[in-house]
Structure formats: C-alpha cells, structure tokens
Design an enzyme around this catalytic site. Structure first.
Site, short mmCIF file in Angstrom:
data_model
loop_
_atom_site.label_atom_id
_atom_site.label_comp_id
_atom_site.label_asym_id
_atom_site.label_seq_id
_atom_site.Cartn_x
_atom_site.Cartn_y
_atom_site.Cartn_z
N HIS A 131 0.84 -1.21 0.00
CA HIS A 131 0.00 0.00 0.00
C HIS A 131 0.88 1.26 0.00
CE1 HIS A 131 -2.43 -3.00 2.51
NE2 HIS A 131 -2.97 -3.00 1.32
N CYS A 174 -9.16 -20.10 -5.54
CA CYS A 174 -8.87 -18.82 -6.19
C CYS A 174 -7.40 -18.81 -6.61
CB CYS A 174 -9.14 -17.69 -5.19
SG CYS A 174 -8.28 -16.16 -5.62
N HIS A 211 -5.55 -16.04 -4.13
CA HIS A 211 -5.49 -16.28 -2.69
C HIS A 211 -5.30 -17.74 -2.30
CE1 HIS A 211 -7.23 -12.24 -2.81
NE2 HIS A 211 -6.61 -12.09 -1.66
N1 MSP Z 1 -9.96 -2.17 -2.43
C1 MSP Z 1 -9.29 -2.64 -3.59
C2 MSP Z 1 -8.97 -1.50 -4.53
C3 MSP Z 1 -10.14 -0.71 -5.00
S1 MSP Z 1 -9.67 0.62 -6.00
C4 MSP Z 1 -11.09 1.23 -6.60
C5 MSP Z 1 -8.02 -3.37 -3.20
N2 MSP Z 1 -7.49 -3.07 -2.00
S2 MSP Z 1 -6.22 -3.78 -1.35
O1 MSP Z 1 -6.06 -3.15 -0.07
O2 MSP Z 1 -6.38 -5.19 -1.35
O3 MSP Z 1 -4.99 -3.56 -2.25
C6 MSP Z 1 -4.59 -2.36 -2.67
C7 MSP Z 1 -3.33 -2.33 -3.49
O4 MSP Z 1 -2.21 -2.89 -2.82
C8 MSP Z 1 -3.42 -3.01 -4.84
O5 MSP Z 1 -3.08 -2.07 -5.84
C9 MSP Z 1 -2.38 -4.07 -4.77
O6 MSP Z 1 -1.76 -4.28 -6.01
C10 MSP Z 1 -1.40 -3.49 -3.78
N3 MSP Z 1 -0.53 -4.51 -3.22
C11 MSP Z 1 -0.86 -5.49 -2.32
N4 MSP Z 1 0.25 -6.26 -2.11
C12 MSP Z 1 1.29 -5.78 -2.87
C13 MSP Z 1 2.65 -6.10 -2.99
N5 MSP Z 1 3.17 -7.14 -2.38
N6 MSP Z 1 3.41 -5.29 -3.76
C14 MSP Z 1 2.93 -4.17 -4.36
N7 MSP Z 1 1.65 -3.85 -4.28
C15 MSP Z 1 0.78 -4.72 -3.66
O7 MSP Z 1 -7.52 -4.14 -3.98
#
Ligand code: MSP
Length: 519
Positions: free
Chosen positions: A23, A145, A148
């Site tokens: 994030h 999935c 996941h």
């Molecule tokens: N709520 C949705 C997004 C809705 S946008 C209209 C969502 N949220 S999330 O919290 O699961 O993830 C948000 C972001 O974190 C995503 O862009 C995802 O690619 C990113 N990441 C989660 N793990 C990650 C890594 N290990 N490395 C880089 N980014 C990653 O999806």
C-alpha cells in the site's frame, strides 16, 4: 495563464488491517507525482482513501466482534497516521462510507438502470471474498482462487447484472483511440486479448448481506463492492471546485487489479455517459526476501517497520529506486540499508557536507553558465534519443543515439554530443532528463540520472582540488547545482531536500548536521 491540472489517485485500500509496504508503494509513488506537478506549478488533486464496504470487511469485522462501521472507523486512523509518517500530502482521504460518495453511486446506478444497462437475473458461479471477484469454474485452480489459493465460494443467487457484454466493441474502440490508457505497454495486449475473447455480463449486486450501498431501484440488494469502489475516483471530483479535475490524469494501481480498472471501470463510465480517465498505470509487486508477502507466514512489512530501518526518506527513495515502476521488485532490509549507505549517505550526504564545509571556509564568487545547450539536444532528450553517462575521464556526457544512415546503411548512430566539466552547465540538461523520465513514470531512471549528476559534482570537487581554496567560482557552481539537486529530489525525499535547500539558500552557508547517518 491557466494552470495545468493534474489529478492522481491511489487505489482505495481495504481497511481490514494496518497498511503494509504494498500500500505504501503506490501511495508514495502518487505523492511523488503530486509533488512533482506541484513543483512545476500545476494545479494538483491527489486522492487516496479506503474501500469500506463488501463481504471481506463485513467478515473481518465479525471476526473482531465489531460492527463493520466501528471496525473500519477504528482502522482509518492507522492509515492516516501511516501516510503522515511517510510525508504523504494527499488532498482528500475518501471513504466509500462518505455520504457524498454514497449519493453519487446511487445517482449513477439509477442512471445506468434507467438506460437499460442493468437487469435482474440469477447468478451461478464462484466468488472469492479475498479478491471480491467473481470467477468461472475454469478460472479456478483445483476449486481454489488463483490469487489467494483459498476455496472459492459457490454462489447461486438473485442478482442484478450490468450489461458488460454490450461494451466489448466500445471498449476495444476506446483502447484504440487512447493507446496510452493501459500502461505500461507490456500489460496492454493481454487485457485487450481477453476483452476480445469474451466479456460476460457482470453481477453488480448482492442480496445475502447488507454491508454496502443499497440499490436505489431494489433496496433488498447492495451494490457490488467494485462498482461502488471504482466510482470513488469520480465522486471525489463532484465537490465544489474539484469538478475540473475529472477525467483523472492517472490511476496508479497494482497489477493484480488491472482488469477491474482497465475493463469494468471504463465500461461503467461509458454506460453512465462519463468520460473515462486518461491513464491507468499498473505497477509490479514486491516480494519480501524473495517470498510472496503474506501475513500468515510472517512475510509482511508494515509502514512502521519500513520507516524504522533507515528513516522515512530512505524508505521512499528505496521503493522508487530499486525497481522500475512497472516491474516486480524484491524488498530486503539489507538492500535498503545498502542504498541508504552507498547512495544517500556516501554520495548525496558527502557532497552536501563537503561543499557546505568548503563554502563556510572560503566563500563563493558568483559566476554564470557560459556553455550553450543546443536546441537539438533538448529535442533529443525529449524524444528519448539521448542518454546520460560518465565518459572515460569520469565526467558526465550526453550521448545521442538515433537511427541514421552511413554509406547507405541504416543503423544506430551514437555520438558523444555534450561534454562539460562545469556543473552549472548541467542544470538545464539534468532537469530535462528528470522531466522526461517522470512524464513516463520512470521513477528509477529519474533518480539514477540525478545521482549521475551528484557523482559528477563529487568528481568535480576532486579534480579541481577545491579544498585548496583558490576557486570560489567553482564553489558557486556547486552551490547552484546542489540547490537544483534538492529541487529535483524534493518529490522523492521531501524532508532531506528541504533541509538542503534551507542550508544552501542561507546567507551564510554552514556545514550543518549530517543528513544521512550511516547504518
Ligand atoms: N480495495 C481494492 C482496490 C479498490 S480501487 C477502486 C483493493 N485493495 S487492497 O487493499 O487489497 O490492495 C490495494 C493495493 O495494494 C493493490 O493495488 C495491490 O496491487 C497493492 N498490493 C498489495 N500487495 C502488494 C505487494 N506485495 N506489492 C505491491 N503492491 C501490492 O484491492
């Protein structure tokens, strides 16, 4: 003159836990872009926030023994705090539970329904709550999935569908007319091929839980979380004074959510009669010590841990320097510390403290740049036909490479075209290189070029033997160079850049404290 506008967004994150490095990555990148555009004088709007609705949050809240509202309310400060610690200067933190957003989603649902693009039906298929996404049997791997690796839930329920299939052709036309919409280029074809293959209508409501926005035409259903969430980008611009920011200039996202942003999102917007955004840029994923980030296996690094390694600026610097923005990268504490010591402390920190010390001792003598920087070189940089590298003697040089013909043979021609020892003559070219890279979301290249200039300045101190105190004009050149370096680095490492700027704009420049202590 009317200011240029720039609107950048991050995904809105699920507030089911504290934010981690994934994030932080997108949010830092958005902050760098916002700061970069601000420093150019643009009118900037930077949006981030949280995705509060949906089954995933409802389940997490239940597990914590709280209502979803209370559960998310308790987590929001953790996000806001993390962004504050990382020096993220967003303009609005939106939550999908914000009243103005909910009202806009309802208005749009009604509009799309009245148009005939939403119809009732029965959904039979699979659902992964982790992704908040529908899957067909063939998408699953052993019933699980693919992302996941958890068992997908089998659904058979009344729902409302969005006529996504109707938008197959309009979407393909849209991609053709807007070739830079799906970025980086390497992700484009895969998405277009999938769209060409088949687009099935999409279930956009759920009736067996109530944590969401009720459909205005059937209160027994709540809106599908992705339909609700995607519209945050638009509803945030419906506030007074913000209307001009739509369409967004860029949505920064992780590669796992490209499909939602590059297919569903423009389709929803075209249906609602709203202009789609200009660009969706999907970045790569971080692994941690070469393993997938996973909370359950302890392979996760949250924002506090990230900052505690070598400070805020080093964390921001590392994430954008260590991997090209569209590619995957591996995070390790050792790699971060190596860059902190080797680049921030040894190169930048050394230059700043050495030159400040020399100026404190000898003073400066004003001078001007006497070396002309030709127009054709500017063009070459803008067109990406020029590269910055040190030559054999150790000082910087711009080499042009272009396709030319020699004796009738067309080939790549390389020519060393700009050579100058004088740091002051590099201020314009360096700024142009950085602009070119940032306009193309190549944060790593921008930083790399700034550091090539830092190397050049360190080299210059050495070859001119500035410690002998005979060359105050050169010290003036270095002072100006360091001020430009601070300006170019400000979007990336704002705290340190501001310190440098303050130190070198003072009437009496002094050596001051060490910027980056070695670890
Ligand atoms: N709520 C949705 C997004 C809705 S946008 C209209 C969502 N949220 S999330 O919290 O699961 O993830 C948000 C972001 O974190 C995503 O862009 C995802 O690619 C990113 N990441 C989660 N793990 C990650 C890594 N290990 N490395 C880089 N980014 C990653 O999806």
């Amino acid at each position: 003159m009317v200011k240029k506008k720039f609107y950048v967004t991050t995904p809105i994150y699920y507030p089911n836990d504290v934010p981690h490095i994934g994030h932080a990555y997108t949010t830092i990148a958005a902050d760098v872009l916002a700061r970069w555009h601000k420093s150019k004088g643009d009118d900037v709007f930077f949006l981030t926030g949280t995705d509060d609705h949906g089954k995933k949050i409802a389940q997490a809240a239940e597990k914590a023994g709280k209502t979803p509202k209370k559960f998310t309310d308790d987590l929001i400060p953790k996000f806001k705090n993390a962004w504050k610690k990382l020096n993220i200067e967003y303009d609005r933190f939106i939550r999908t539970t914000d009243k103005d957003h909910e009202e806009w989603v309802k208005k749009i649902l009604k509009k799309v329904y009245d148009k005939g693009d939403i119809y009732p039906g029965k959904y039979e298929g699979f659902y992964c709550t982790g992704c908040e996404a529908y899957y067909t049997e063939k998408d699953l791997v052993d019933g699980k999935c693919p992302i996941h690796k958890t068992k997908a839930e089998k659904l058979k329920e009344e729902t409302y569908f969005f006529k996504l299939s109707k938008y197959q052709k309009p979407l393909l036309e849209f991609y053709k007319k807007n070739p830079d919409f799906i970025s980086p280029k390497k992700r484009k074809q895969e998405i277009i091929n999938r769209v060409k293959e088949e687009l099935r209508d999409l279930s956009i409501s759920r009736a067996n839980f109530d944590w969401g926005i009720p459909l205005p035409f059937d209160k027994k259903h709540v809106c599908y979380v992705w339909f609700d969430a995607l519209f945050n980008y638009y509803s945030a611009t419906r506030q007074k004074g913000k209307e001009k920011f739509w369409p967004a200039d860029v949505h920064l996202i992780g590669k796992d959510i490209s499909w939602f942003h590059c297919v569903y999102w423009p389709a929803f917007l075209i249906s609602a009669g709203i202009k789609p955004p200009k660009k969706v840029f999907s970045h790569g994923w971080w692994t941690f010590d070469k393993e997938k980030i996973s909370k359950s296996r302890g392979k996760v690094i949250n924002v506090d841990e990230l900052i505690s390694i070598a400070g805020v600026d080093s964390a921001r610097y590392f994430l954008l320097r260590a991997a090209p923005f569209g590619d995957d990268g591996d995070f390790s504490k050792e790699a971060l510390i190596k860059r902190h010591n080797g680049e921030l402390a040894n190169k930048l920190g050394n230059l700043v403290s050495r030159v400040a010390g020399l100026i404190e001792k000898f003073g400066v003598e004003k001078t001007e740049n006497k070396i002309r920087f030709e127009e054709r070189l500017k063009k070459a940089i803008e067109k990406g036909e020029a590269e910055l590298n040190p030559n054999e003697e150790g000082h910087l040089c711009i080499s042009r490479s272009y396709r030319g013909s020699r004796k009738g043979k067309v080939s790549e021609v390389r020519a060393g075209t700009f050579l100058s020892e004088h740091p002051i003559s590099w201020l314009e070219p360096i700024s142009l290189f950085v602009k070119k890279h940032l306009d193309e979301y190549q944060f790593d290249k921008a930083l790399n070029d700034i550091f090539k200039f830092i190397d050049h300045c360190n080299w210059y101190v050495q070859v001119r033997k500035l410690w002998e105190g005979k060359d105050k004009k050169s010290l003036f050149e270095l002072k100006e160079s360091i001020l430009t370096i601070a300006e170019l680095l400000w979007p990336f490492i704002p705290e340190s850049a501001e310190k440098i700027k303050k130190q070198f704009s003072a009437k009496k420049i002094k050596k001051g404290e060490i910027l980056f202590k070695k670890i």
